[in-house]
Design a protein around this motif. Structure first.
Motif, mmCIF file in Angstrom:
data_model
loop_
_atom_site.group_PDB
_atom_site.id
_atom_site.type_symbol
_atom_site.label_atom_id
_atom_site.label_comp_id
_atom_site.label_asym_id
_atom_site.label_seq_id
_atom_site.Cartn_x
_atom_site.Cartn_y
_atom_site.Cartn_z
ATOM 1 N N TRP A 1 1.335 1.148 -7.021
ATOM 2 C CA TRP A 1 0.776 2.171 -6.698
ATOM 3 C C TRP A 1 -0.618 2.961 -7.664
ATOM 4 C CZ3 TRP A 1 5.774 4.652 -5.236
ATOM 5 C CH2 TRP A 1 6.246 4.198 -4.009
ATOM 6 N N PHE B 1 1.465 -3.623 1.291
ATOM 7 C CA PHE B 1 1.460 -2.478 2.047
ATOM 8 C C PHE B 1 2.654 -2.196 2.491
ATOM 9 C CE2 PHE B 1 0.989 -1.533 6.725
ATOM 10 C CZ PHE B 1 0.570 -0.540 6.680
ATOM 11 N N VAL C 1 4.124 1.245 0.964
ATOM 12 C CA VAL C 1 3.581 2.600 1.270
ATOM 13 C C VAL C 1 3.517 3.006 2.771
ATOM 14 C CG1 VAL C 1 1.775 2.282 -0.637
ATOM 15 C CG2 VAL C 1 1.065 1.668 1.432
ATOM 16 N N GLU C 2 4.225 2.114 3.475
ATOM 17 C CA GLU C 2 4.460 2.510 5.004
ATOM 18 C C GLU C 2 5.149 4.017 5.179
ATOM 19 O OE1 GLU C 2 4.260 -0.848 8.269
ATOM 20 O OE2 GLU C 2 6.341 -0.502 7.185
ATOM 21 N N PRO D 1 2.673 7.515 1.972
ATOM 22 C CA PRO D 1 1.302 7.187 2.010
ATOM 23 C C PRO D 1 0.521 7.449 1.003
ATOM 24 C CG PRO D 1 1.528 9.242 3.247
ATOM 25 C CD PRO D 1 3.044 8.848 2.990
ATOM 26 N N TYR E 1 -4.216 -0.623 4.177
ATOM 27 C CA TYR E 1 -3.755 0.774 4.207
ATOM 28 C C TYR E 1 -4.884 1.853 4.682
ATOM 29 C CZ TYR E 1 -2.869 5.029 1.493
ATOM 30 O OH TYR E 1 -3.007 6.431 1.006
ATOM 31 N N TRP F 1 -5.210 1.935 8.395
ATOM 32 C CA TRP F 1 -3.790 2.486 8.844
ATOM 33 C C TRP F 1 -3.696 4.103 8.598
ATOM 34 C CZ3 TRP F 1 0.038 4.480 5.468
ATOM 35 C CH2 TRP F 1 1.129 4.696 6.141
ATOM 36 N N PHE F 2 -4.047 4.550 7.320
ATOM 37 C CA PHE F 2 -3.951 5.863 7.100
ATOM 38 C C PHE F 2 -4.855 6.904 7.973
ATOM 39 C CE2 PHE F 2 -5.312 9.394 4.346
ATOM 40 C CZ PHE F 2 -4.143 9.910 3.818
#
Length: 424
Positions: A137, A330, A333-334, A337, A349, A352-353
């Motif tokens: 991350w 990915f 971090v689901e 976030p 990501y 999606w974010f």
């Protein structure tokens, strides 16, 4: 899951890592232990995805409080405990771990890692040019603002473009205006006395990170710009703009409850703020010092395989799935976030974010993208970083509570240089 994410994940899965040694996927059932400072819910999605892909390998997660992680690694890895297989590692602590033999070189994976990370991220994985950890991350920050409090004060909403970035002096002036109109506090940082979030104050004003010299083992926190940055930080509390005497964990609720006009925090706060009853907020870039440069903190957890793992092949399989496989990265971090380092996973990501946080997501996406690209700076890599951070966090706490700036910095610099001089 949105169609954007489904399509991206399908493409990512098709391109996922396939070069796994036969020894790593044995018919015999294996149980791995993953340790982190995260709650079980954060790692549950990636563990489920990994176990579905490799049904003969089970993963047990052990959650350890952040404050205890370093001591736990020292005790267990230092004691050659074979029950730890994969572990989260705070990036600035990597040099000290390497010096103690707790991490092994991952140079043989350079060809797989380099195309998936930025140069800044690669540096954070390395010590003296050698890679020791895998890219999990990263992080960034943004400034949240309370729309209702700004409306009451007649303050226009800050823009989300890089060129809209406000200076700290502007924020102080706007904070006082918001307080005059009824806000309890004008401006605060989420992590009010932690080096990670406060480093950009000093970097923006040109003070440096606070560590310099060979191996970053010399403290330098008494130069004029460090004093200037510390005086600014101290004045926020002395003038009542920021809350004094409130524990770190209770700072975000102040913003969620509508008591703070401007709040610097991470993207992980978006979910809670969106769920806060009656809170209307927007996001803008982090302020900077006029005449200085915009700076935002970055860096987070990396992933490492224990050199004493009883199942090294399976452990590496899990570590690579969580970091180098876009699908796996990915999945990490689901439920949390925070941006993945893996650039292919980041592409999944960030869309999606933006969709997840409707109303503010597109602005946050824009800010995160240019901050990570243009203004991100890592904490200094040093075998003495842990000692440095402990002292600096205490210094910030003292300044927050009214200690005199110059003598506080002078005392801390003497203490640090005495401690750092004993580190090889």
């Amino acid at each position: 899951m949105t169609s954007i994410v489904k399509t991206a994940l399908a493409a990512a899965m098709a391109a996922a890592l396939s070069s796994v040694s036969a020894a790593a996927v044995m018919a015999q059932d294996v149980t791995l232990t993953l340790i982190s400072a995260e709650q079980d819910a954060v790692v549950a999605p990636v563990i489920a995805a990994f176990e579905a892909k490799y049904p003969n390998i089970k993963v047990q997660h052990q959650s350890i409080p952040f404050e205890s992680m370093n001591a736990t690694i020292e005790a267990r890895i230092g004691g050659q405990d074979s029950s730890i297989d994969v572990m989260f590692v705070d990036s600035p602590r990597v040099p000290a771990m390497v010096s103690r033999g707790y991490l092994k070189s991952l140079e043989d994976l350079r060809g797989e890692i380099e195309p998936l990370v930025t140069p800044v991220a690669l540096d954070a994985l390395s010590v003296n040019g050698t890679i020791y950890t895998l890219p999990l991350w990263t992080s960034t920050q943004m400034m949240f603002y309370n729309k209702d409090l700004l409306d009451k004060a007649g303050i226009p909403y800050p823009g989300s473009n890089a060129e809209d970035r406000l200076t700290y002096q502007q924020i102080v002036d706007l904070s006082k205006k918001a307080q005059a109109a009824g806000a309890k506090y004008g401006f605060t940082f989420e992590q009010v006395d932690r080096y990670y979030q406060l480093q950009p104050i000093f970097e923006s004003v040109g003070a440096g990170s606070g560590l310099t010299g060979e191996g970053n083992l010399t403290a330098s926190i008494t130069n004029d710009n460090w004093v200037k940055g510390a005086q600014f930080y101290s004045s926020l509390f002395a003038d009542g703009i920021a809350p004094r005497g409130v524990p770190v964990g209770q700072i975000p609720p102040l913003f969620a409850n509508g008591e703070v006009a401007f709040f610097v925090g991470g993207p992980w706060r978006l979910d809670g703020f969106q769920k806060a009853e009656g809170l209307k907020f927007g996001v803008a870039p982090v302020p900077y010092f006029e005449g200085g440069k915009p700076v935002t903190p970055t860096g987070s957890w990396a992933l490492a395989v224990s050199p004493y793992s009883a199942h090294p092949d399976e452990a590496m399989l899990l570590a690579k799935f969580m970091t180098l496989d876009p699908e796996g990265a990915f999945k990490t971090v689901e439920a949390n976030p925070i941006p993945p380092v893996n650039l292919k996973a980041f592409d999944i990501y960030i869309d999606w974010f933006a969709a997840k946080f409707e109303g503010v997501g597109e602005d946050a996406k824009k800010i995160m993208t240019y901050e990570l690209r243009d203004t991100a700076i890592s904490r200094p890599l040093s075998a003495g970083y842990v000692a440095f951070e402990e002292v600096m966090n205490r210094v910030f706490g003292d300044l927050r509570n009214g200690a005199d700036v110059v003598p506080t910095l002078q005392d801390a610099e003497r203490e640090l240089n005495s401690t750092l001089s004993r580190i090889q």
